[in-house]
Enzyme design. Sequence first.
Site, mmCIF file in Angstrom:
data_model
loop_
_atom_site.group_PDB
_atom_site.id
_atom_site.type_symbol
_atom_site.label_atom_id
_atom_site.label_comp_id
_atom_site.label_asym_id
_atom_site.label_seq_id
_atom_site.Cartn_x
_atom_site.Cartn_y
_atom_site.Cartn_z
ATOM 1 N N GLY A 254 0.740 -1.043 -0.029
ATOM 2 C CA GLY A 254 -0.168 -0.050 -0.089
ATOM 3 C C GLY A 254 0.919 1.415 -0.009
ATOM 4 O O GLY A 254 1.020 1.742 1.029
ATOM 5 N N GLU B 293 17.105 -9.564 -4.714
ATOM 6 C CA GLU B 293 17.448 -9.878 -5.871
ATOM 7 C C GLU B 293 16.719 -9.105 -6.871
ATOM 8 O O GLU B 293 15.438 -9.165 -6.828
ATOM 9 C CB GLU B 293 17.307 -11.289 -6.228
ATOM 10 C CG GLU B 293 18.011 -11.560 -7.751
ATOM 11 C CD GLU B 293 17.219 -11.699 -8.869
ATOM 12 O OE1 GLU B 293 17.456 -10.809 -9.576
ATOM 13 O OE2 GLU B 293 16.233 -12.656 -8.811
ATOM 14 N N THR C 277 8.645 3.648 -13.155
ATOM 15 C CA THR C 277 8.295 3.746 -14.512
ATOM 16 C C THR C 277 9.789 3.847 -15.165
ATOM 17 O O THR C 277 10.775 4.096 -14.558
ATOM 18 C CB THR C 277 7.514 5.188 -14.853
ATOM 19 O OG1 THR C 277 8.723 6.406 -14.424
ATOM 20 C CG2 THR C 277 6.368 5.169 -14.223
ATOM 21 N N GLU D 138 10.832 6.134 -16.923
ATOM 22 C CA GLU D 138 11.139 7.655 -17.216
ATOM 23 C C GLU D 138 12.085 7.817 -15.874
ATOM 24 O O GLU D 138 13.151 8.256 -15.938
ATOM 25 C CB GLU D 138 10.236 8.571 -17.334
ATOM 26 C CG GLU D 138 9.512 8.796 -18.749
ATOM 27 C CD GLU D 138 8.545 7.756 -18.896
ATOM 28 O OE1 GLU D 138 8.172 6.793 -18.075
ATOM 29 O OE2 GLU D 138 8.100 7.406 -20.210
HETATM 30 C C1 FAD Z 1 1.350 -3.366 -12.977
HETATM 31 C C2 FAD Z 1 1.225 -2.425 -11.920
HETATM 32 C C3 FAD Z 1 1.206 -2.728 -10.526
HETATM 33 C C4 FAD Z 1 1.150 -1.936 -9.379
HETATM 34 N N1 FAD Z 1 1.349 -2.295 -8.202
HETATM 35 C C5 FAD Z 1 1.196 -1.664 -7.066
HETATM 36 C C6 FAD Z 1 0.958 -2.131 -5.710
HETATM 37 O O1 FAD Z 1 0.724 -3.130 -5.742
HETATM 38 N N2 FAD Z 1 1.170 -1.119 -4.983
HETATM 39 C C7 FAD Z 1 1.450 0.209 -4.940
HETATM 40 O O2 FAD Z 1 1.235 0.839 -4.109
HETATM 41 N N3 FAD Z 1 1.513 0.668 -6.464
HETATM 42 C C8 FAD Z 1 1.231 -0.123 -7.410
HETATM 43 N N4 FAD Z 1 1.191 0.288 -8.752
HETATM 44 C C9 FAD Z 1 1.617 1.803 -8.760
HETATM 45 C C10 FAD Z 1 3.189 2.359 -9.390
HETATM 46 O O3 FAD Z 1 3.917 2.351 -8.483
HETATM 47 C C11 FAD Z 1 2.695 3.688 -9.978
HETATM 48 O O4 FAD Z 1 2.037 3.242 -11.134
HETATM 49 C C12 FAD Z 1 4.075 4.073 -10.269
HETATM 50 O O5 FAD Z 1 5.020 4.421 -9.480
HETATM 51 C C13 FAD Z 1 3.901 5.361 -11.348
HETATM 52 O O6 FAD Z 1 3.025 6.262 -10.598
HETATM 53 P P1 FAD Z 1 1.859 6.831 -11.189
HETATM 54 O O7 FAD Z 1 0.827 5.832 -12.001
HETATM 55 O O8 FAD Z 1 0.898 7.770 -10.380
HETATM 56 O O9 FAD Z 1 2.295 7.804 -12.594
HETATM 57 P P2 FAD Z 1 2.895 9.390 -12.292
HETATM 58 O O10 FAD Z 1 3.970 9.103 -11.365
HETATM 59 O O11 FAD Z 1 1.849 9.988 -12.436
HETATM 60 O O12 FAD Z 1 3.720 9.404 -13.643
HETATM 61 C C14 FAD Z 1 2.840 9.738 -15.057
HETATM 62 C C15 FAD Z 1 3.940 9.987 -15.952
HETATM 63 O O13 FAD Z 1 4.792 10.838 -15.641
HETATM 64 C C16 FAD Z 1 6.264 10.417 -15.890
HETATM 65 N N5 FAD Z 1 6.965 10.951 -14.636
HETATM 66 C C17 FAD Z 1 6.895 11.373 -13.526
HETATM 67 N N6 FAD Z 1 7.664 11.916 -12.769
HETATM 68 C C18 FAD Z 1 8.618 12.058 -13.594
HETATM 69 C C19 FAD Z 1 9.967 12.519 -13.746
HETATM 70 N N7 FAD Z 1 10.507 13.072 -12.412
HETATM 71 N N8 FAD Z 1 10.716 12.691 -14.619
HETATM 72 C C20 FAD Z 1 10.489 11.963 -15.767
HETATM 73 N N9 FAD Z 1 9.151 11.519 -16.001
HETATM 74 C C21 FAD Z 1 8.239 11.586 -15.046
HETATM 75 C C22 FAD Z 1 6.280 8.898 -15.498
HETATM 76 O O14 FAD Z 1 7.239 8.149 -16.062
HETATM 77 C C23 FAD Z 1 4.566 8.644 -16.185
HETATM 78 O O15 FAD Z 1 5.110 8.329 -17.406
HETATM 79 C C24 FAD Z 1 1.304 -0.560 -9.677
HETATM 80 C C25 FAD Z 1 1.295 -0.286 -10.998
HETATM 81 C C26 FAD Z 1 1.292 -1.030 -12.078
HETATM 82 C C27 FAD Z 1 1.345 -0.481 -13.609
#
Ligand code: FAD
Length: 373
Positions: A100, A217, A354, A356
């Site tokens: 979470g 790992e 991500t 990025e």
């Molecule tokens: C398959 C999957 C499973 C997941 N499971 C979990 C889970 O179990 N628990 C949990 O807590 N979360 C989970 N997540 C969430 C995941 O951690 C977030 O999706 C991820 O951290 C990206 O955050 P966001 O989706 O809010 O995108 P954002 O952070 O809003 O990013 C949007 C876009 O902007 C880009 N971006 C953002 N900041 C920057 C920067 N500083 N420089 C360049 N580009 C940037 C990103 O790369 C992305 O393309 C999961 C996500 C996926 C896809």
Amino acid sequence: MGAENIYDNDEAWDFHCYMARSLGQKGWLSRPWPREYGGQAAPIIEQLLFNEAKAYYRAPGIDYQGLGMLAPTLLASGNEEQKQQHLPPIARGEIMWCQGWSEPNAGSDLASLKTKAVRDGDYYVVNGQKAWTSGAHRAQWCFMLARTDPEQPRHRGLSFFLVDMKTPGIKLRPVRAMNGTYMFNEMFFDDVRIPRMNMVGEENRGWYVSLMTMNFERSSIGFMAEAKRNLEELSKYCKETKRNGRRLSDDTLVRSLLAQLSIEVEVGLALSYNVAWLQEKVQEKGMEMALQAAVTASAGKVYGSELGQRLAYAGCRIMGLYSQVKAGSKWTPLKGRFESAYQECVSLNMGGGTSEIMRNVIALRGLELPKGT
Ligand SMILES: Cc1cc2nc3c(=O)[nH]c(=O)nc-3n(C[C@H](O)[C@H](O)[C@H](O)COP(=O)(O)OP(=O)(O)OC[C@H]3O[C@@H](n4cnc5c(N)ncnc54)[C@H](O)[C@@H]3O)c2cc1C
């Protein structure tokens, strides 16, 4: 078996749990752990080999959150009581966890999370919302981050908690993936009372505890091994399938595409082995190798996740319209694996950080480029 299917489907989930318990009985889940907590102090490279075989054979039974993320955190930062309570059931494959962390406005920028935990005697009272919580509807426990001091700047006011999912006040709302599967949840906390003893590490030091979660790992070998298997099957399909009287494998474009992917799979495997080797060096030589290991691990994540995408797209290009037929039809090639991979792979370069963000790590810390303006 992909995570989306495991969390979505009762039968797949039961098999996943059965496999986890079977692997646990053999002691294979906790081999890298110290002996005093039921491990065998196995080297990271051995863990890589196990993870490689597991991914190649598409075997379920690994709880990536509990085993991959929480266990290393508890080993590094948990107190003795927390280790004794939680590590053995994880090693036996009995208890499944969810993570979470993310919130609607806190993903890449996790330190901006808003879920609040307010001290009330021996408890913390939690209110807020988490997002994208994979498998929360299956997990018995959750590890989470919440803000315990709103006065402190960003990551300095966060704490790390262990939460029993049966605690009153936790509500889940399913979020369907675009292929219809149920893996993600929104998770709501409404006056959820978490015992103080379930805080890992010190109050307001949760950010630093959460960094330990990454101490496992992390070679991305799973991506590479899965790609290797998928490419082998795709190549076999191309050799056995005729279009307009010719085998697909006689087509120059198909051959070129498969050959290119084969090179990429080998590069990916070498990259993963390199990460594991560097992680071993961190254990031997200490923190001087840690930066290189972390940067190479980020490269592995970018490369492996994007390789999975390139392979899914290539498979669908080669199969043409047949690639859109779901599993179960006599017209479905390769049990519909590429049909579902095409949809699932969109999220590969988001979950776990991500592409990025990973490229930022490589640019800033690996190449020491200045911060962009
Ligand atoms: C398959 C999957 C499973 C997941 N499971 C979990 C889970 O179990 N628990 C949990 O807590 N979360 C989970 N997540 C969430 C995941 O951690 C977030 O999706 C991820 O951290 C990206 O955050 P966001 O989706 O809010 O995108 P954002 O952070 O809003 O990013 C949007 C876009 O902007 C880009 N971006 C953002 N900041 C920057 C920067 N500083 N420089 C360049 N580009 C940037 C990103 O790369 C992305 O393309 C999961 C996500 C996926 C896809």
